[in-house]
Design an enzyme around this catalytic site. Structure first.
Site, PDB file in Angstrom:
ATOM      1  N   HIS A  23     -11.103   3.063   8.336  1.00 11.42           N
ATOM      2  CA  HIS A  23     -10.220   2.625   7.237  1.00 11.42           C
ATOM      3  C   HIS A  23      -9.561   1.313   7.641  1.00 11.42           C
ATOM      4  O   HIS A  23      -8.469   1.284   8.201  1.00 11.42           O
ATOM      5  CB  HIS A  23      -9.178   3.725   6.953  1.00 11.42           C
ATOM      6  CG  HIS A  23      -8.325   3.461   5.746  1.00 11.42           C
ATOM      7  ND1 HIS A  23      -7.684   4.472   5.054  1.00 11.42           N
ATOM      8  CD2 HIS A  23      -8.000   2.312   5.093  1.00 11.42           C
ATOM      9  CE1 HIS A  23      -6.999   3.957   4.062  1.00 11.42           C
ATOM     10  NE2 HIS A  23      -7.168   2.635   4.068  1.00 11.42           N
ATOM     11  N   HIS A  25      -9.253  -2.613   5.788  1.00 13.41           N
ATOM     12  CA  HIS A  25      -9.586  -3.566   4.714  1.00 13.41           C
ATOM     13  C   HIS A  25      -9.732  -4.910   5.405  1.00 13.41           C
ATOM     14  O   HIS A  25      -8.761  -5.425   5.974  1.00 13.41           O
ATOM     15  CB  HIS A  25      -8.461  -3.635   3.687  1.00 13.41           C
ATOM     16  CG  HIS A  25      -8.170  -2.315   3.045  1.00 13.41           C
ATOM     17  ND1 HIS A  25      -8.664  -1.968   1.801  1.00 13.41           N
ATOM     18  CD2 HIS A  25      -7.455  -1.247   3.477  1.00 13.41           C
ATOM     19  CE1 HIS A  25      -8.248  -0.747   1.502  1.00 13.41           C
ATOM     20  NE2 HIS A  25      -7.513  -0.279   2.499  1.00 13.41           N
ATOM     21  N   HIS A 203      -9.165   6.028  -1.789  1.00  9.76           N
ATOM     22  CA  HIS A 203      -7.758   6.200  -1.442  1.00  9.76           C
ATOM     23  C   HIS A 203      -7.189   7.242  -2.406  1.00  9.76           C
ATOM     24  O   HIS A 203      -7.348   7.116  -3.628  1.00  9.76           O
ATOM     25  CB  HIS A 203      -6.991   4.898  -1.629  1.00  9.76           C
ATOM     26  CG  HIS A 203      -7.237   3.868  -0.566  1.00  9.76           C
ATOM     27  ND1 HIS A 203      -8.479   3.435  -0.230  1.00  9.76           N
ATOM     28  CD2 HIS A 203      -6.362   3.201   0.242  1.00  9.76           C
ATOM     29  CE1 HIS A 203      -8.367   2.524   0.741  1.00  9.76           C
ATOM     30  NE2 HIS A 203      -7.089   2.372   1.038  1.00  9.76           N
ATOM     31  N   GLU A 206      -1.920   8.633  -1.160  1.00 12.79           N
ATOM     32  CA  GLU A 206      -1.099   7.709  -0.353  1.00 12.79           C
ATOM     33  C   GLU A 206       0.288   7.678  -0.998  1.00 12.79           C
ATOM     34  O   GLU A 206       1.265   8.096  -0.388  1.00 12.79           O
ATOM     35  CB  GLU A 206      -1.748   6.324  -0.326  1.00 12.79           C
ATOM     36  CG  GLU A 206      -0.983   5.287   0.498  1.00 12.79           C
ATOM     37  CD  GLU A 206      -1.594   3.878   0.426  1.00 12.79           C
ATOM     38  OE1 GLU A 206      -2.399   3.612  -0.499  1.00 12.79           O
ATOM     39  OE2 GLU A 206      -1.240   3.037   1.294  1.00 12.79           O
ATOM     40  N   ASP A 284      -5.793   0.256   8.574  1.00 15.63           N
ATOM     41  CA  ASP A 284      -5.590  -0.113   7.160  1.00 15.63           C
ATOM     42  C   ASP A 284      -5.574  -1.637   6.988  1.00 15.63           C
ATOM     43  O   ASP A 284      -6.613  -2.206   6.646  1.00 15.63           O
ATOM     44  CB  ASP A 284      -4.316   0.539   6.614  1.00 15.63           C
ATOM     45  CG  ASP A 284      -4.326   0.726   5.109  1.00 15.63           C
ATOM     46  OD1 ASP A 284      -5.363   0.475   4.477  1.00 15.63           O
ATOM     47  OD2 ASP A 284      -3.279   1.140   4.556  1.00 15.63           O
ATOM     48  N   ASP A 285      -4.427  -2.268   7.194  1.00 16.63           N
ATOM     49  CA  ASP A 285      -4.288  -3.723   7.019  1.00 16.63           C
ATOM     50  C   ASP A 285      -3.516  -4.263   8.216  1.00 16.63           C
ATOM     51  O   ASP A 285      -2.324  -4.580   8.123  1.00 16.63           O
ATOM     52  CB  ASP A 285      -3.528  -4.017   5.716  1.00 16.63           C
ATOM     53  CG  ASP A 285      -4.247  -3.465   4.505  1.00 16.63           C
ATOM     54  OD1 ASP A 285      -5.233  -4.080   4.076  1.00 16.63           O
ATOM     55  OD2 ASP A 285      -3.840  -2.391   4.017  1.00 16.63           O
TER      56      ASP A 285
HETATM   57  N1  ADE Z   1      -5.670  -2.304  -0.358  1.00 16.78           N
HETATM   58  C1  ADE Z   1      -5.458  -2.717   0.907  1.00 16.78           C
HETATM   59  N2  ADE Z   1      -4.704  -1.831   1.546  1.00 16.78           N
HETATM   60  C2  ADE Z   1      -4.428  -0.824   0.696  1.00 16.78           C
HETATM   61  C3  ADE Z   1      -3.719   0.386   0.781  1.00 16.78           C
HETATM   62  N3  ADE Z   1      -3.088   0.785   1.887  1.00 16.78           N
HETATM   63  N4  ADE Z   1      -3.653   1.174  -0.318  1.00 16.78           N
HETATM   64  C4  ADE Z   1      -4.262   0.809  -1.442  1.00 16.78           C
HETATM   65  N5  ADE Z   1      -4.945  -0.324  -1.564  1.00 16.78           N
HETATM   66  C5  ADE Z   1      -5.047  -1.136  -0.507  1.00 16.78           C
HETATM   67 ZN    ZN Z   2      -6.338   1.364   2.744  1.00 15.69          ZN
END
Ligand code: ADE
Ligand code: ZN
Length: 344
Positions: A23, A25, A203, A206, A284-285
């Protein structure tokens, strides 16, 4: 033996274990320094004077705060070389964290909506992935996500654009603003994607309710749930996830920075494990949330006082839940056994 790890021992263990990241992005790995470099290269004006000013803007109280800045950040990505540079920088970080296999999300609509061709995005990412396989020993694959705040027609068009590149994409996902955009909105395009042999993930849970996780399972046919935190509010959903050994790709530092959790000591990972759920840890990011995968392990492992056995189980899950062929999964589990045998 079943003691929590002190932070040095935890750090050393996490570093030595081979891992998968399921996971991430890729646009969320765009570090501010590279963002400024690409902005200058492409003549894009960013609304910040400096890297420091940009980092100061990374204060989020909910998912949408982050998404607004994330879409703005990706506006610097224009050429094939930009997408190559983005992915290569992440893959070097993955190598440093002893990540061996990555299933990487990308958001084509975040680029095609700005006039960047689908092929430009995929070609740049794929070139970095091929080089990483050869030069870094890191294996990576692409999962194309549909932006759920857009309509299903747009997702269908994106799938049409993707099909000529089918050999470079292994799966489809669903991301962006969750609440108000349930998985049911995308059931037809997911059916088409599954029919094309693409592995479905989404997703769910969340910020959205457990109902969205049910829909991801029942209407999208997902093989993994991304995040899934709010599943814990529904006992029958938890029972189903446990029974089906459905993997959850959990992202602790993301949850902290987006206020899905108030404090890592309250992170649901502990309860998920206690209920027998198949959890993995991911970043994630990472450029926005303050840590790549090992930092996620270290932060949540420390906060929840995870034992060596629990850390190892989560790392093993990352291989089990991946799309690697069974022989490669078996080889990775054997390598984990060897690392553990060497570690006193
Ligand atoms: N796009 C990038 N990161 C995300 C996240 N944590 N939740 C939903 N969309 C995303
Ligand atoms: Zn994500």
């Amino acid at each position: 033996m079943h003691q929590p790890q002190d932070s040095e021992a935890l750090d050393a263990l996490v570093k030595r274990l081979p891992k998968c990241e399921l996971h991430i992005h890729i646009e969320g790995s765009l570090e501010p320094e590279l963002m400024f470099t690409l902005a200058q290269r492409n003549g894009v004006k960013l609304p910040y004077d400096s890297v420091e000013a940009l980092r100061r803007a990374y204060q989020f109280t909910k998912l949408q705060d982050f998404l607004d800045i994330y879409y703005q950040g990706m506006s610097v990505l224009i050429t094939e070389q930009d997408f190559y540079d983005l992915a290569w920088a992440y893959l070097l970080r993955a190598k440093a964290d002893n990540v061996r296999h990555v299933e990487m999300f990308f958001d084509p609509q975040g680029h095609t909506s700005r006039g960047v061709a689908f092929g430009t995005v995929v070609d740049g990412l794929t070139r970095a992935i091929s080089e990483a396989r050869r030069e870094l020993g890191v294996d990576a694959h692409l999962i194309m996500c549909f932006l759920r705040h857009l309509d299903e027609g747009d997702a269908h068009k994106t799938l049409d654009e993707a099909l000529p590149h089918r050999d470079k994409i292994i799966g489809v996902g669903l991301d962006s603003s969750e609440v108000g955009h349930p998985p049911s909105k995308f059931q037809h395009v997911f059916r088409r994607a599954r029919d094309a042999g693409l592995f479905p993930v989404a997703h769910a849970g969340e910020e959205g309710p457990p109902q969205y996780v049910w829909e991801a399972l029942d209407l999208l046919g997902v093989g993994r749930v991304d995040h899934g935190n709010r599943s814990l509010e529904d006992d029958s959903l938890v029972a189903r996830l446990a029974r089906e050994r459905m993997a959850l790709t959990v992202c602790p530092l993301s949850n902290l920075r987006l206020r899905v959790v108030q404090d890592l000591t309250q992170h649901p990972l502990r309860r998920m494990m206690d209920k027998g759920l198949m959890v993995t840890i991911n970043s994630d990011d990472p450029a926005y949330f303050g840590g790549y995968v090992n930092q996620n392990f270290n932060a949540v492992g420390g906060a929840l006082k995870l034992t060596r056995e629990e850390i190892v189980a989560i790392v093993r899950n990352s291989f089990t839940a991946s799309l690697l062929p069974q022989a490669a999964k078996d080889a990775a589990q054997a390598e984990i056994d060897r690392v553990l045998a060497e570690q006193t």
